[in-house]
Design an enzyme around this catalytic site. Structure first.
Site, PDB file in Angstrom:
ATOM      1  N   SER A  44       0.859  -1.176   0.000  1.00 35.54           N
ATOM      2  CA  SER A  44       0.000   0.000   0.000  1.00 35.54           C
ATOM      3  C   SER A  44       0.897   1.227   0.000  1.00 35.54           C
ATOM      4  CB  SER A  44      -0.911   0.012   1.235  1.00 35.54           C
ATOM      5  OG  SER A  44      -0.138   0.184   2.405  1.00 35.54           O
ATOM      6  N   THR A  45       0.332   2.390  -0.262  1.00 37.41           N
ATOM      7  CA  THR A  45       1.121   3.621  -0.241  1.00 37.41           C
ATOM      8  C   THR A  45       1.797   3.786   1.106  1.00 37.41           C
ATOM      9  OG1 THR A  45      -0.410   4.651  -1.792  1.00 37.41           O
ATOM     10  CG2 THR A  45       1.036   6.112  -0.555  1.00 37.41           C
TER      11      THR A  45
END
Length: 216
Positions: free
Chosen positions: A10-11
């Site tokens: 994920s970011t």
């Protein structure tokens, strides 16, 4: 032995040691080199940049479909890269067409993986509550929040830009070799013979070549 490899980030995870895509691929490489039956074949590699709480990730669905179709083992670096939800992990355990293998726990059976998923979820819940409490305390002391996250995001963008630039440089060598019909393993051998350094140092492997092609 046949594998379908799945990685996820994920970011937020991009900046965390041990959760980045390179770290996941390193663990998968270690598993294949030291714990896999030989010979082995990689039937496909799939990657999502999405939260682990989302179980409808498009690349994960493709990976599961290929694993079910071929009978190959679904190989992930860590169990939480597959999902952060015990319920989802449990559903895969019950799926007779899905064979799951976790690189960091190469000898774990389904029961052990299920127990680990439950304990990890419990730990994440506690950490989340502890973090919220710490942020509330910091805010009450007048600390401005958000600056660290902004710096982390900028650093992650810079890392990705460097990786993309490196891939564009390497594809000038790898591209023609691939077009000439060389296998990924043969390209890796050629790059090592040419003394071209692999990303982050070390020697080239077929999976590293594949990653450069995908990124480029």
């Amino acid at each position: 032995m046949q594998y379908v490899i799945y990685t996820r980030v994920s970011t937020e995870d991009q900046g965390k040691s041990g959760l980045g895509l390179e770290a996941q691929q390193r663990d998968i490489d270690i598993f294949l080199a030291n714990f896999s039956e030989v010979p082995y074949e990689i039937l496909g590699q799939f990657q999502d940049v999405l939260s682990g709480s989302d179980n409808e990730r498009p690349e994960l669905l493709k990976a599961l479909a290929l694993a079910r179709k071929t009978g190959a083992e679904l190989l992930v670096a860590k169990l939480d890269r597959l999902s952060r939800k015990v319920s989802f992990i449990a559903s895969l355990m019950d799926d007779k067409k899905v064979k799951l293998r976790v690189a960091q726990m190469p000898m774990a059976d389904k029961f052990q993986l299920h127990i680990y998923a439950a304990l990890a979820e419990q730990e994440r819940t506690f950490i989340s509550e502890r973090t919220k409490a710490a942020l509330r305390a910091a805010k009450n002391r007048g600390v401005k929040l958000g600056g660290l996250r902004d710096a982390t995001m900028k650093r992650n963008v810079a890392i990705q830009e460097r990786a993309n630039g490196e891939a564009q440089r390497l594809i000038k060598v790898i591209g023609p070799l691939r077009q000439a019909g060389q296998s990924l393993a043969k390209i890796a051998e050629t790059l090592n013979d040419m003394a071209i350094a692999a990303p982050r140092g070390g020697t080239w492997s077929a999976i590293q070549v594949s990653r450069v092609i995908d990124r480029a």
